[in-house]
Design a protein around this motif. Structure first.
Motif, PDB file in Angstrom:
ATOM      1  N   ASP A  31      44.705  -5.114  -4.917  1.00 42.05           N
ATOM      2  CA  ASP A  31      43.709  -6.086  -4.466  1.00 42.05           C
ATOM      3  C   ASP A  31      42.948  -5.577  -3.243  1.00 42.05           C
ATOM      4  O   ASP A  31      41.733  -5.776  -3.126  1.00 42.05           O
ATOM      5  CB  ASP A  31      44.369  -7.428  -4.141  1.00 42.05           C
ATOM      6  CG  ASP A  31      44.826  -8.171  -5.383  1.00 42.05           C
ATOM      7  OD1 ASP A  31      44.381  -7.833  -6.496  1.00 42.05           O
ATOM      8  OD2 ASP A  31      45.633  -9.111  -5.234  1.00 42.05           O
ATOM      9  N   ARG A  32      43.644  -4.905  -2.340  1.00 44.68           N
ATOM     10  CA  ARG A  32      43.008  -4.394  -1.127  1.00 44.68           C
ATOM     11  C   ARG A  32      41.962  -3.333  -1.470  1.00 44.68           C
ATOM     12  O   ARG A  32      40.837  -3.367  -0.967  1.00 44.68           O
ATOM     13  CB  ARG A  32      44.066  -3.815  -0.196  1.00 44.68           C
ATOM     14  CG  ARG A  32      43.491  -3.265   1.089  1.00 44.68           C
ATOM     15  CD  ARG A  32      44.573  -2.983   2.112  1.00 44.68           C
ATOM     16  NE  ARG A  32      45.418  -1.889   1.743  1.00 44.68           N
ATOM     17  CZ  ARG A  32      45.529  -0.758   2.444  1.00 44.68           C
ATOM     18  NH1 ARG A  32      44.841  -0.604   3.548  1.00 44.68           N
ATOM     19  NH2 ARG A  32      46.331   0.194   2.052  1.00 44.68           N
ATOM     20  N   ILE A  33      42.311  -2.397  -2.340  1.00 44.58           N
ATOM     21  CA  ILE A  33      41.373  -1.330  -2.692  1.00 44.58           C
ATOM     22  C   ILE A  33      40.215  -1.877  -3.528  1.00 44.58           C
ATOM     23  O   ILE A  33      39.055  -1.530  -3.295  1.00 44.58           O
ATOM     24  CB  ILE A  33      42.100  -0.182  -3.424  1.00 44.58           C
ATOM     25  CG1 ILE A  33      43.195   0.417  -2.536  1.00 44.58           C
ATOM     26  CG2 ILE A  33      41.114   0.889  -3.881  1.00 44.58           C
ATOM     27  CD1 ILE A  33      42.721   0.949  -1.196  1.00 44.58           C
ATOM     28  N   ASN A  34      40.513  -2.749  -4.495  1.00 43.77           N
ATOM     29  CA  ASN A  34      39.436  -3.360  -5.277  1.00 43.77           C
ATOM     30  C   ASN A  34      38.529  -4.199  -4.384  1.00 43.77           C
ATOM     31  O   ASN A  34      37.298  -4.192  -4.545  1.00 43.77           O
ATOM     32  CB  ASN A  34      40.000  -4.208  -6.414  1.00 43.77           C
ATOM     33  CG  ASN A  34      40.517  -3.374  -7.567  1.00 43.77           C
ATOM     34  OD1 ASN A  34      40.217  -2.194  -7.692  1.00 43.77           O
ATOM     35  ND2 ASN A  34      41.319  -3.989  -8.414  1.00 43.77           N
ATOM     36  N   VAL A  85      34.768   6.289  -3.605  1.00 46.17           N
ATOM     37  CA  VAL A  85      35.900   7.040  -4.150  1.00 46.17           C
ATOM     38  C   VAL A  85      36.471   8.014  -3.130  1.00 46.17           C
ATOM     39  O   VAL A  85      37.690   8.090  -2.954  1.00 46.17           O
ATOM     40  CB  VAL A  85      35.493   7.778  -5.451  1.00 46.17           C
ATOM     41  CG1 VAL A  85      36.592   8.713  -5.923  1.00 46.17           C
ATOM     42  CG2 VAL A  85      35.157   6.763  -6.546  1.00 46.17           C
ATOM     43  N   TRP A  86      35.605   8.765  -2.442  1.00 47.53           N
ATOM     44  CA  TRP A  86      36.082   9.848  -1.586  1.00 47.53           C
ATOM     45  C   TRP A  86      35.788   9.682  -0.101  1.00 47.53           C
ATOM     46  O   TRP A  86      36.168  10.533   0.702  1.00 47.53           O
ATOM     47  CB  TRP A  86      35.528  11.185  -2.082  1.00 47.53           C
ATOM     48  CG  TRP A  86      36.128  11.525  -3.406  1.00 47.53           C
ATOM     49  CD1 TRP A  86      37.456  11.681  -3.682  1.00 47.53           C
ATOM     50  CD2 TRP A  86      35.458  11.721  -4.637  1.00 47.53           C
ATOM     51  NE1 TRP A  86      37.635  11.973  -5.013  1.00 47.53           N
ATOM     52  CE2 TRP A  86      36.417  12.000  -5.624  1.00 47.53           C
ATOM     53  CE3 TRP A  86      34.120  11.689  -5.011  1.00 47.53           C
ATOM     54  CZ2 TRP A  86      36.088  12.252  -6.938  1.00 47.53           C
ATOM     55  CZ3 TRP A  86      33.791  11.941  -6.328  1.00 47.53           C
ATOM     56  CH2 TRP A  86      34.779  12.220  -7.280  1.00 47.53           C
ATOM     57  N   LYS A  91      40.439   7.259  -1.160  1.00 45.20           N
ATOM     58  CA  LYS A  91      40.756   8.676  -1.327  1.00 45.20           C
ATOM     59  C   LYS A  91      42.255   8.933  -1.159  1.00 45.20           C
ATOM     60  O   LYS A  91      42.825   9.764  -1.859  1.00 45.20           O
ATOM     61  CB  LYS A  91      39.955   9.518  -0.329  1.00 45.20           C
ATOM     62  CG  LYS A  91      40.215  11.007  -0.446  1.00 45.20           C
ATOM     63  CD  LYS A  91      39.391  11.799   0.535  1.00 45.20           C
ATOM     64  CE  LYS A  91      39.707  13.281   0.413  1.00 45.20           C
ATOM     65  NZ  LYS A  91      38.875  14.089   1.294  1.00 45.20           N
ATOM     66  N   GLN A  92      42.896   8.218  -0.242  1.00 40.79           N
ATOM     67  CA  GLN A  92      44.338   8.400  -0.026  1.00 40.79           C
ATOM     68  C   GLN A  92      45.132   7.963  -1.257  1.00 40.79           C
ATOM     69  O   GLN A  92      46.132   8.579  -1.620  1.00 40.79           O
ATOM     70  CB  GLN A  92      44.797   7.618   1.198  1.00 40.79           C
ATOM     71  CG  GLN A  92      44.213   8.128   2.488  1.00 40.79           C
ATOM     72  CD  GLN A  92      44.576   7.256   3.666  1.00 40.79           C
ATOM     73  OE1 GLN A  92      45.589   6.566   3.658  1.00 40.79           O
ATOM     74  NE2 GLN A  92      43.729   7.277   4.695  1.00 40.79           N
ATOM     75  N   PHE A  93      44.692   6.906  -1.903  1.00 44.54           N
ATOM     76  CA  PHE A  93      45.368   6.441  -3.114  1.00 44.54           C
ATOM     77  C   PHE A  93      45.048   7.360  -4.293  1.00 44.54           C
ATOM     78  O   PHE A  93      45.903   7.629  -5.132  1.00 44.54           O
ATOM     79  CB  PHE A  93      45.008   4.985  -3.405  1.00 44.54           C
ATOM     80  CG  PHE A  93      45.668   4.062  -2.433  1.00 44.54           C
ATOM     81  CD1 PHE A  93      46.930   3.554  -2.694  1.00 44.54           C
ATOM     82  CD2 PHE A  93      45.069   3.737  -1.229  1.00 44.54           C
ATOM     83  CE1 PHE A  93      47.579   2.738  -1.789  1.00 44.54           C
ATOM     84  CE2 PHE A  93      45.702   2.926  -0.306  1.00 44.54           C
ATOM     85  CZ  PHE A  93      46.959   2.426  -0.586  1.00 44.54           C
ATOM     86  N   TYR A  94      43.830   7.864  -4.327  1.00 39.19           N
ATOM     87  CA  TYR A  94      43.446   8.840  -5.348  1.00 39.19           C
ATOM     88  C   TYR A  94      44.341  10.074  -5.248  1.00 39.19           C
ATOM     89  O   TYR A  94      44.799  10.611  -6.251  1.00 39.19           O
ATOM     90  CB  TYR A  94      41.970   9.196  -5.163  1.00 39.19           C
ATOM     91  CG  TYR A  94      41.442  10.198  -6.148  1.00 39.19           C
ATOM     92  CD1 TYR A  94      41.017   9.800  -7.412  1.00 39.19           C
ATOM     93  CD2 TYR A  94      41.352  11.544  -5.823  1.00 39.19           C
ATOM     94  CE1 TYR A  94      40.519  10.724  -8.320  1.00 39.19           C
ATOM     95  CE2 TYR A  94      40.854  12.476  -6.717  1.00 39.19           C
ATOM     96  CZ  TYR A  94      40.445  12.060  -7.968  1.00 39.19           C
ATOM     97  OH  TYR A  94      39.968  12.971  -8.868  1.00 39.19           O
TER      98      TYR A  94
END
Length: 164
Positions: A31-34, A85-86, A91-94
């Protein structure tokens, strides 16, 4: 003339069910990233799941497999998508994707241009992904390399068959 936005589909397959401790950190931050993505300049639309907190799109199973998680969104431009995204905590989750997602043996990411105001369906997105798998980059369906204005993917992207 119609203005166009950039649609993207990213498909991942979780290494475990959504309630398994192996994917707990991913699920806890979904939820935080979205939410961050939705607040970014250039964000237009995102396919939503059930709306239940902490579930993201995990209830939009592909082919009846609940471990497949699609992310489908629309952005004003490639540069704005790249910034999210970057250029953010995303980016850390990616970078940690291999902890939560299987390495897929085939292409799992596609982009295409949609008329402003269009919200693509998951079926439409999967059709674009299939077209890309069969035909390679074209104006109908493409990856980052097809977009001359996209640059950050070169330093930050993954190999075409790696988990996204």
């Amino acid at each position: 003339m119609t203005d166009y936005h950039l649609a993207e589909l990213n498909v991942g397959r979780l290494v475990a069910p959504v309630d398994d401790p192996r994917v707990a950190d991913f699920m806890a931050n979904l939820d935080r990233i979205n939410g961050l993505g939705k607040r970014m300049p250039g964000f237009v639309w995102m396919m939503e799941g059930s709306g239940a907190p902490g579930t993201g799109n995990t209830d939009n199973a592909i082919g009846g497999d609940p471990l497949f998680v699609p992310n489908l969104s629309v952005w004003e431009s490639a540069e704005q998508l790249e910034t999210f995204v970057w250029g953010t905590i995303h980016k850390q989750f990616y970078a940690r994707r291999a902890e939560w997602f299987e390495v897929l043996g085939e292409m799992h990411f596609v982009m295409w241009w949609v008329p402003e105001g269009h919200q693509p369906t998951l079926e439409e997105a999967l059709d674009r992904l299939q077209h890309l798998k069969i035909n390679g980059d074209s104006d109908h369906a493409f990856g980052w390399a097809h977009l001359k204005e996209a640059t950050q993917w070169r330093d930050n992207g993954c190999a075409p068959v790696a988990a996204e």
